[in-house]
Write an enzyme that holds these catalytic residues in place. Structure first.
Site, short mmCIF file in Angstrom:
data_model
loop_
_atom_site.label_atom_id
_atom_site.label_comp_id
_atom_site.label_asym_id
_atom_site.label_seq_id
_atom_site.Cartn_x
_atom_site.Cartn_y
_atom_site.Cartn_z
N GLU A 49 0.83 -1.21 0.00
CA GLU A 49 0.00 0.00 0.00
C GLU A 49 0.86 1.26 0.00
O GLU A 49 0.55 2.23 -0.70
CB GLU A 49 -0.93 0.00 1.21
CG GLU A 49 -2.09 -0.96 1.11
CD GLU A 49 -3.03 -0.61 -0.03
OE1 GLU A 49 -3.37 0.57 -0.19
OE2 GLU A 49 -3.42 -1.53 -0.77
N CYS A 208 -12.37 1.44 -14.65
CA CYS A 208 -12.89 2.80 -14.42
C CYS A 208 -11.72 3.78 -14.35
O CYS A 208 -11.51 4.48 -13.35
CB CYS A 208 -13.70 2.82 -13.12
SG CYS A 208 -14.73 4.28 -12.93
N CYS A 224 -24.68 2.60 -12.79
CA CYS A 224 -23.80 3.77 -12.67
C CYS A 224 -24.50 5.02 -13.17
O CYS A 224 -24.87 5.11 -14.35
CB CYS A 224 -22.51 3.53 -13.44
SG CYS A 224 -21.37 4.92 -13.42
#
Length: 354
Positions: A49, A208, A224
């Site tokens: 991360e 996306c 969406c």
């Protein structure tokens, strides 16, 4: 533009469950072969991360495996010299991440018995771990029901909800956090939360995307709101744009016949903070002041180095010396064995290795 209340309360589609759609898609089509996946080891998840902040997966993959081979667990990382950590980090950029990584490892060892806290709230108290990173670790490793909101997830959510509020305003950012929490799985959290969290990141990274999103194969397309309005690329909305800057830097590449280099540790904060670097100057005249009068130099071709918000134009100036530089110039002569093991900025290392 719709009023806030209408925009937030509008249901994407009756009966549609975002979390279940994301989990199902992630199992079948998400990224499941990355070296930090398939584990609930918080050390590996934390390391990935931190590395993935502002850095693409293809780059991180190589660094992650090399870093993990040397620093096999949080205790090994905590006991390692900072210069060795910076050396293996060199080229990833944003070097404050590496310094915080080292500090965080030491704090986990010294104050938490070498064990990562299990809650996002406690993880946020550690150096270099922000709200979204803490949530990713807690959700993936411990199944905590807590939302992440990194750049990829922010893009997915604002498009799915057609969230038009300006995210440059802190109140709107806080509201998006609340909306992100509302979308989380409600049950079987130990299984659902890791898949959902990874799935949201995967959607933003692979389908996306900021430009030319692949809506035709997105599992959320049917519900969406941005897709329904044909406004996908309108989201997310952020009014403030970061202005790019340009800076020219002259670099003193001083070496002896024995291949020792004059290097100085860069101050914190600043460009390449904490790394060892050539002495830097604002112009050629300032550089010449630290050299003996009329000492020969060679001006090498300018190198452009791109940072996130700044373009650096580096002017390497090479020279040979047989005696120390002026005492007023910070730094020291380091032989090849010394500087080869130090953390050097990527463009400096590239110059030296070419």
């Amino acid at each position: 533009m719709w009023p806030m209340v209408q925009r937030v309360r509008e249901a994407p589609r009756a009966g549609f469950q975002l979390a279940q759609a994301v989990v199902t898609w992630q199992v079948r089509h998400g990224r499941n072969d990355l070296p930090w996946q398939g584990t609930t080891d918080p050390y590996r998840v934390w390391l990935s991360e931190i590395m993935l902040q502002q850095t693409q997966v293809v780059t991180v993959r190589v660094y992650f495996e090399r870093f993990l081979a040397r620093f096999t667990n949080v205790g090994v990382l905590a006991s390692a010299p900072l210069d060795e950590v910076l050396s293996l980090w060199a080229g990833l950029g944003y070097y404050s991440r590496a310094r915080n990584l080292h500090r965080c490892a030491q704090e986990i060892v010294h104050h938490h018995g070498g064990v990562f806290p299990r809650s996002a709230q406690m993880l946020q108290t550690l150096p270099g771990i922000g709200r979204s990173t803490a949530a990713a670790i807690a959700a993936i490793c411990f199944g905590e029901r807590v939302a992440i909101l990194d750049g990829n997830v922010r893009r997915v959510l604002t498009r799915f909800l057609a969230y038009e509020a300006d995210l440059a305003r802190p109140a709107n950012e806080r509201q998006l956090w609340d909306l992100a929490t509302q979308q989380l799985p409600q049950q079987d959290l130990s299984v659902q939360m890791p898949r959902y969290t990874q799935g949201m990141m995967d959607l933003g990274a692979t389908l996306c995307t900021a430009r030319r999103p692949a809506c035709e194969v997105c599992p959320l397309a049917g519900a969406c709101q941005a897709f329904r309005r044909h406004q996908v690329e309108h989201f997310p909305v952020r009014s403030r744009q970061v202005k790019r800057h340009v800076q020219s830097i002259w670099m003193l590449w001083a070496r002896t016949d024995s291949d020792a280099l004059w290097l100085q540790r860069r101050p914190t904060p600043g460009v390449w903070a904490g790394l060892f670097c050539f002495a830097l100057f604002d112009d050629l005249a300032s550089l010449r002041v630290v050299l003996p009068a009329a000492h020969p130099i060679v001006e090498l071709p300018v190198v452009k180095h791109v940072l996130t918000h700044k373009d650096l134009y580096l002017h390497p100036v090479q020279t040979h010396l047989q005696h120390p530089l002026r005492p007023s110039l910070d730094g020291d002569w380091l032989d090849r064995n010394q500087w080869m093991s130090l953390g050097l900025p990527a463009p400096i290392k590239k110059m030296l290795m070419s």
